[in-house]
Design a protein around this motif. Sequence first.
Motif, PDB file in Angstrom:
ATOM      1  N   UNK A  19       0.803  -1.227   0.000  1.00  0.00           N
ATOM      2  CA  UNK A  19       0.000   0.000   0.000  1.00  0.00           C
ATOM      3  C   UNK A  19       0.838   1.279   0.000  1.00  0.00           C
ATOM      4  N   UNK A  20       1.940   1.281   0.770  1.00  0.00           N
ATOM      5  CA  UNK A  20       2.772   2.480   0.838  1.00  0.00           C
ATOM      6  C   UNK A  20       3.381   2.814  -0.521  1.00  0.00           C
ATOM      7  N   UNK A  21       3.887   1.803  -1.229  1.00  0.00           N
ATOM      8  CA  UNK A  21       4.473   2.024  -2.558  1.00  0.00           C
ATOM      9  C   UNK A  21       3.401   2.482  -3.548  1.00  0.00           C
ATOM     10  N   UNK A  22       2.218   1.860  -3.476  1.00  0.00           N
ATOM     11  CA  UNK A  22       1.138   2.239  -4.383  1.00  0.00           C
ATOM     12  C   UNK A  22       0.679   3.674  -4.119  1.00  0.00           C
ATOM     13  N   UNK A  23       0.631   4.072  -2.847  1.00  0.00           N
ATOM     14  CA  UNK A  23       0.246   5.442  -2.514  1.00  0.00           C
ATOM     15  C   UNK A  23       1.297   6.423  -3.038  1.00  0.00           C
ATOM     16  N   UNK A  24       2.587   6.102  -2.846  1.00  0.00           N
ATOM     17  CA  UNK A  24       3.671   6.959  -3.331  1.00  0.00           C
ATOM     18  C   UNK A  24       3.647   7.071  -4.851  1.00  0.00           C
ATOM     19  N   UNK A  25       3.392   5.948  -5.536  1.00  0.00           N
ATOM     20  CA  UNK A  25       3.301   5.969  -6.994  1.00  0.00           C
ATOM     21  C   UNK A  25       2.142   6.848  -7.458  1.00  0.00           C
ATOM     22  N   UNK A  26       1.017   6.760  -6.742  1.00  0.00           N
ATOM     23  CA  UNK A  26      -0.138   7.596  -7.066  1.00  0.00           C
ATOM     24  C   UNK A  26       0.216   9.072  -6.919  1.00  0.00           C
ATOM     25  N   UNK A  27       0.962   9.394  -5.868  1.00  0.00           N
ATOM     26  CA  UNK A  27       1.376  10.786  -5.637  1.00  0.00           C
ATOM     27  C   UNK A  27       2.305  11.272  -6.757  1.00  0.00           C
ATOM     28  N   UNK A  28       3.216  10.395  -7.231  1.00  0.00           N
ATOM     29  CA  UNK A  28       4.117  10.764  -8.327  1.00  0.00           C
ATOM     30  C   UNK A  28       3.333  11.011  -9.611  1.00  0.00           C
ATOM     31  N   UNK A  29       2.293  10.197  -9.832  1.00  0.00           N
ATOM     32  CA  UNK A  29       1.440  10.406 -11.010  1.00  0.00           C
ATOM     33  C   UNK A  29       0.718  11.740 -10.922  1.00  0.00           C
ATOM     34  N   UNK A  30       0.264  12.095  -9.713  1.00  0.00           N
ATOM     35  CA  UNK A  30      -0.425  13.374  -9.537  1.00  0.00           C
ATOM     36  C   UNK A  30       0.543  14.545  -9.684  1.00  0.00           C
ATOM     37  N   UNK A  31       1.800  14.365  -9.282  1.00  0.00           N
ATOM     38  CA  UNK A  31       2.817  15.409  -9.484  1.00  0.00           C
ATOM     39  C   UNK A  31       2.985  15.684 -10.975  1.00  0.00           C
ATOM     40  N   UNK A  32       3.044  14.628 -11.789  1.00  0.00           N
ATOM     41  CA  UNK A  32       3.157  14.803 -13.244  1.00  0.00           C
ATOM     42  C   UNK A  32       1.976  15.603 -13.770  1.00  0.00           C
ATOM     43  N   UNK A  33       0.776  15.234 -13.323  1.00  0.00           N
ATOM     44  CA  UNK A  33      -0.437  15.961 -13.702  1.00  0.00           C
ATOM     45  C   UNK A  33      -0.332  17.432 -13.332  1.00  0.00           C
ATOM     46  N   UNK A  34       0.047  17.696 -12.082  1.00  0.00           N
ATOM     47  CA  UNK A  34       0.026  19.060 -11.559  1.00  0.00           C
ATOM     48  C   UNK A  34       1.118  19.939 -12.161  1.00  0.00           C
ATOM     49  N   UNK A  35       2.301  19.382 -12.385  1.00  0.00           N
ATOM     50  CA  UNK A  35       3.375  20.167 -12.995  1.00  0.00           C
ATOM     51  C   UNK A  35       2.940  20.758 -14.328  1.00  0.00           C
ATOM     52  N   UNK A  36       2.118  20.000 -15.063  1.00  0.00           N
ATOM     53  CA  UNK A  36       1.673  20.486 -16.374  1.00  0.00           C
ATOM     54  C   UNK A  36       0.850  21.760 -16.251  1.00  0.00           C
ATOM     55  N   UNK A  37       0.045  21.869 -15.175  1.00  0.00           N
ATOM     56  CA  UNK A  37      -0.778  23.061 -15.007  1.00  0.00           C
ATOM     57  C   UNK A  37       0.088  24.293 -14.772  1.00  0.00           C
ATOM     58  N   UNK A  38       1.110  24.157 -13.944  1.00  0.00           N
ATOM     59  CA  UNK A  38       1.991  25.291 -13.651  1.00  0.00           C
ATOM     60  C   UNK A  38       2.816  25.674 -14.870  1.00  0.00           C
TER      61      UNK A  38
END
Length: 406
Positions: free
Chosen positions: A3-22
Motif C-alpha cells: 500500500x505504501x508504494x502504491x500510494x507513493x506511486x499515485x502521488x508521483x502520477x499526480x505530481x506529473x499531472x500538476x506540474x503540467x498546469x503550472x
Amino acid sequence: MNPSRLFTASCAALITTAMSFAIRGGATGDWIAQFNLTNEQAGWVNGTAFWGFTLAMMFGGPLVDTLGFKKILGIAFVGHLAGILLTIFAWDFWSLFAGTLLFGIANGSVEAACNPLVATLYPKDQTTKLNHFHVWFPGGIVIGGLLAFVFAKMGLGWQAQFATMLIPLAAYGFMFMGQALPQTQRVQRGESTGSMFAACVAPGFILMVACMLLTAATELGSGQWIPNILSHAGVSGILVLVWINGIMAVGRMFAGPFVHKLSPIGMLVMSAILSTLGLYAMSHSTGNMLFAAATVFAFGVCFFWPTMVGYVAENYPKTGALGMAIIGGAGMLSVSFVLPIIGRWYDAGIAARMPVGEAPTGDALATIQSAAGLQALGQVAVLPVVLTVVFILIAVMKKKPAAAAH
C-alpha cells in the motif's frame, strides 16, 4: 500488495499531472507571442486539458471496476508521454491543442484510477488520506512553477520546462510496474453495476456534482490564468501561483484536524467564504498586496477538491469509482469552459481600456492588461458566493435530522 508504494506511486502520477498546469500557465504568454494567439485562443488550448481530463474520467471511471486499476494507469502513462513530446515539438495552435488534449486524457486517467485506489487502500480514513494524496496537486504545481521560474531566469524556454515532466513520469511508471493492485471497494463489496448507476442519480449526489462545477472553476480557472494576469501587475505571476499552491500543499497535509473539527461540509463553507474574499481582494490589489490577497484565496481553495471527493466517498459510497469520476470529470469540464470565458473577459477589459488612436506600449500597455486581468479574476468571485449559500443550506439540512432525533 504494498500500500505504501502504491500510494507513493499515485502521488508521483499526480505530481506529473500538476506540474503540467503550472508549466502550461507559465508558458501561456510565450505561446501567445510565438504562435500569434489571442487570450481567448490561449484559453481554448489550456481548456482542452480540462475537457480531455473529463473524457478520461467519464469513460475511465466506470471502467476501473471492469478493466482494473493497472490498465487505466497504463493509459495515463502513454498519454503523458505522448502529450509531453507533442507539446515540446508543437508548431501551431492545433498541435498545441492536440498535445494538451492528450495530456488532459492522461491526467483524467490518473484521477479516475488513483482516487478510488487511495480510497480502497485506506477505507477507514478516506477524506484525510484523499487530502494527503491531493497534497501533491498543489505540491506538483509548486515544483513546476519553481522550475518554470528558474528555467526562465536561466534563459531556458518552455520546451525545456515541459521536458522536466519526464522525470516524475518515469518514477510513477517504475513504481507501479510489477505491483499487484487491489479490486475497487464496490467490487470487493459485491455491489452490482446497476446499483452504482442508481446511486449516481440521487438528488444529493447531483447537487454535489453541480457544486463541483463551481468549486473547480473557482480554484483551477483562476489558478490557470494567475501567472499570465499577474505578470502585468508588478509581481511574478508564477511565484504568486507557487505561493498559493505551497499554502495549499501544507494545508492538505494537515487536513485531518480540520476534517474532525469542522466536518467536511463545514470545511466547504469556510472554503467558499475565503475564496470569495481572496478573489475580491486580488481584483482590488497591486504589487505586494497581491500576495496577501492570494494568501486568503489559497486558504479558500485549499480543501475544495479533496473534500468534495471525500464527501462523496463517505456520504454516497454506493456511487463507487463512477461517483468519483463524475465528480472529478464535472470539475474539469467546468474549467474547460471557464478558461476561455475568463480569456474573453480579459480581452474585453483590455479593449475597453484602449485609448483612441495610437496603441499604448510598454508600461502603459502593462497597466491596461493588469487592470483588465484583475477585473476578470474579480468576476470569478461570484461563483464562491453561490457556493457559500448552497453549502450553508446543506449544512443546515444535515443538522435538522440530528435535531429531530433529540
